[in-house]
Design a protein around this motif. Structure first.
Motif, PDB file in Angstrom:
ATOM      1  N   LYS A  73       0.848  -1.187   0.000  1.00 36.99           N
ATOM      2  CA  LYS A  73       0.000   0.000   0.000  1.00 36.99           C
ATOM      3  C   LYS A  73       0.880   1.232   0.000  1.00 36.99           C
ATOM      4  O   LYS A  73       1.920   1.244   0.647  1.00 36.99           O
ATOM      5  CB  LYS A  73      -0.869   0.051   1.261  1.00 36.99           C
ATOM      6  CG  LYS A  73      -2.020  -0.888   1.288  1.00 36.99           C
ATOM      7  CD  LYS A  73      -2.843  -0.616   2.536  1.00 36.99           C
ATOM      8  CE  LYS A  73      -4.039  -1.524   2.622  1.00 36.99           C
ATOM      9  NZ  LYS A  73      -4.833  -1.230   3.808  1.00 36.99           N
ATOM     10  N   PRO A  74       0.452   2.298  -0.687  1.00 36.20           N
ATOM     11  CA  PRO A  74       1.222   3.536  -0.611  1.00 36.20           C
ATOM     12  C   PRO A  74       1.026   4.196   0.755  1.00 36.20           C
ATOM     13  O   PRO A  74       0.137   3.828   1.531  1.00 36.20           O
ATOM     14  CB  PRO A  74       0.640   4.396  -1.732  1.00 36.20           C
ATOM     15  CG  PRO A  74      -0.688   3.826  -2.012  1.00 36.20           C
ATOM     16  CD  PRO A  74      -0.643   2.376  -1.629  1.00 36.20           C
ATOM     17  N   LEU A  75       1.852   5.179   1.038  1.00 29.74           N
ATOM     18  CA  LEU A  75       1.827   5.847   2.331  1.00 29.74           C
ATOM     19  C   LEU A  75       0.470   6.480   2.624  1.00 29.74           C
ATOM     20  O   LEU A  75      -0.039   6.390   3.740  1.00 29.74           O
ATOM     21  CB  LEU A  75       2.928   6.907   2.395  1.00 29.74           C
ATOM     22  CG  LEU A  75       3.064   7.656   3.709  1.00 29.74           C
ATOM     23  CD1 LEU A  75       3.382   6.689   4.845  1.00 29.74           C
ATOM     24  CD2 LEU A  75       4.118   8.730   3.604  1.00 29.74           C
ATOM     25  N   TYR A  76      -0.165   7.090   1.624  1.00 26.32           N
ATOM     26  CA  TYR A  76      -1.456   7.740   1.871  1.00 26.32           C
ATOM     27  C   TYR A  76      -2.533   6.729   2.250  1.00 26.32           C
ATOM     28  O   TYR A  76      -3.422   7.027   3.053  1.00 26.32           O
ATOM     29  CB  TYR A  76      -1.897   8.584   0.673  1.00 26.32           C
ATOM     30  CG  TYR A  76      -2.337   7.793  -0.535  1.00 26.32           C
ATOM     31  CD1 TYR A  76      -3.644   7.349  -0.675  1.00 26.32           C
ATOM     32  CD2 TYR A  76      -1.451   7.487  -1.553  1.00 26.32           C
ATOM     33  CE1 TYR A  76      -4.054   6.629  -1.769  1.00 26.32           C
ATOM     34  CE2 TYR A  76      -1.841   6.771  -2.655  1.00 26.32           C
ATOM     35  CZ  TYR A  76      -3.151   6.348  -2.766  1.00 26.32           C
ATOM     36  OH  TYR A  76      -3.548   5.624  -3.860  1.00 26.32           O
ATOM     37  N   ALA A  77      -2.473   5.522   1.729  1.00 29.01           N
ATOM     38  CA  ALA A  77      -3.469   4.503   2.067  1.00 29.01           C
ATOM     39  C   ALA A  77      -3.253   3.985   3.486  1.00 29.01           C
ATOM     40  O   ALA A  77      -4.221   3.749   4.219  1.00 29.01           O
ATOM     41  CB  ALA A  77      -3.410   3.355   1.066  1.00 29.01           C
ATOM     42  N   ARG A  78      -1.993   3.823   3.878  1.00 29.76           N
ATOM     43  CA  ARG A  78      -1.714   3.404   5.255  1.00 29.76           C
ATOM     44  C   ARG A  78      -2.133   4.492   6.239  1.00 29.76           C
ATOM     45  O   ARG A  78      -2.687   4.193   7.303  1.00 29.76           O
ATOM     46  CB  ARG A  78      -0.239   3.053   5.413  1.00 29.76           C
ATOM     47  CG  ARG A  78       0.141   1.775   4.708  1.00 29.76           C
ATOM     48  CD  ARG A  78       1.511   1.286   5.131  1.00 29.76           C
ATOM     49  NE  ARG A  78       2.543   2.273   4.904  1.00 29.76           N
ATOM     50  CZ  ARG A  78       3.404   2.242   3.897  1.00 29.76           C
ATOM     51  NH1 ARG A  78       3.339   1.273   3.028  1.00 29.76           N
ATOM     52  NH2 ARG A  78       4.310   3.181   3.770  1.00 29.76           N
ATOM     53  N   ALA A  79      -1.890   5.760   5.887  1.00 27.58           N
ATOM     54  CA  ALA A  79      -2.305   6.870   6.754  1.00 27.58           C
ATOM     55  C   ALA A  79      -3.822   6.911   6.872  1.00 27.58           C
ATOM     56  O   ALA A  79      -4.365   7.136   7.969  1.00 27.58           O
ATOM     57  CB  ALA A  79      -1.774   8.193   6.207  1.00 27.58           C
ATOM     58  N   ALA A  80      -4.531   6.688   5.782  1.00 31.64           N
ATOM     59  CA  ALA A  80      -5.995   6.677   5.818  1.00 31.64           C
ATOM     60  C   ALA A  80      -6.515   5.540   6.692  1.00 31.64           C
ATOM     61  O   ALA A  80      -7.513   5.706   7.409  1.00 31.64           O
ATOM     62  CB  ALA A  80      -6.560   6.560   4.408  1.00 31.64           C
ATOM     63  N   ASP A  81      -5.859   4.387   6.654  1.00 33.02           N
ATOM     64  CA  ASP A  81      -6.254   3.278   7.528  1.00 33.02           C
ATOM     65  C   ASP A  81      -6.118   3.657   8.999  1.00 33.02           C
ATOM     66  O   ASP A  81      -7.007   3.385   9.808  1.00 33.02           O
ATOM     67  CB  ASP A  81      -5.397   2.042   7.239  1.00 33.02           C
ATOM     68  CG  ASP A  81      -5.730   1.398   5.916  1.00 33.02           C
ATOM     69  OD1 ASP A  81      -6.791   1.706   5.342  1.00 33.02           O
ATOM     70  OD2 ASP A  81      -4.910   0.580   5.446  1.00 33.02           O
ATOM     71  N   TRP A  82      -4.988   4.287   9.355  1.00 35.46           N
ATOM     72  CA  TRP A  82      -4.770   4.677  10.747  1.00 35.46           C
ATOM     73  C   TRP A  82      -5.720   5.789  11.184  1.00 35.46           C
ATOM     74  O   TRP A  82      -6.204   5.792  12.327  1.00 35.46           O
ATOM     75  CB  TRP A  82      -3.319   5.098  10.970  1.00 35.46           C
ATOM     76  CG  TRP A  82      -2.424   3.907  11.071  1.00 35.46           C
ATOM     77  CD1 TRP A  82      -1.534   3.469  10.143  1.00 35.46           C
ATOM     78  CD2 TRP A  82      -2.357   2.983  12.155  1.00 35.46           C
ATOM     79  NE1 TRP A  82      -0.916   2.331  10.573  1.00 35.46           N
ATOM     80  CE2 TRP A  82      -1.400   1.996  11.813  1.00 35.46           C
ATOM     81  CE3 TRP A  82      -3.013   2.877  13.371  1.00 35.46           C
ATOM     82  CZ2 TRP A  82      -1.083   0.942  12.656  1.00 35.46           C
ATOM     83  CZ3 TRP A  82      -2.694   1.815  14.207  1.00 35.46           C
ATOM     84  CH2 TRP A  82      -1.746   0.867  13.845  1.00 35.46           C
TER      85      TRP A  82
END
Length: 111
Positions: A73-82
């Motif tokens: 996953k790109p960084l923005y997708a991981r940030a959105a998950d958190w």
């Protein structure tokens, strides 16, 4: 069915997909599309419509048996998950706090 590729699949990149087993190989490509390439193509070093390769045959076997498919996953997708997880935890606290404040509020006396 989702019209992501047009209502008649006119923009669907078929490439070398053909009837037959998912494990039939043609130029190191198996006969099955890699779903990670549709969701996060940049993070998985592929383009939408790419197929599984011979090196990912075990991942395809697991995926076809309804198992998990590992992907990046790109960084923005991981940030959105958190952020989603954090808001899921914080919202009940805010709701409870506002209910507690409303309960403690004194009624207004009119003259």
């Amino acid at each position: 069915y989702a019209p992501l590729f047009g209502y008649h699949l006119e923009r669907f990149p078929f490439k070398t997909i053909h009837p037959g087993s998912a494990f039939m190989a043609f130029d190191d490509r198996l006969n099955f599309k890699n779903p990670a390439c549709y969701v996060f193509p940049g993070a998985n070093q592929c383009s939408p419509g790419d197929q599984f390769t011979q090196s990912l045959a075990d991942a395809l076997r697991t995926f076809l048996a309804y198992g998990p498919l590992p992907f990046n996953k790109p960084l923005y997708a991981r940030a959105a998950d958190w952020i989603g997880l954090l808001s899921l935890c914080v919202f009940p606290l805010l709701l409870g706090g506002s209910a507690w404040c409303l309960r403690r509020r004194k009624p207004i006396k009119l003259p």
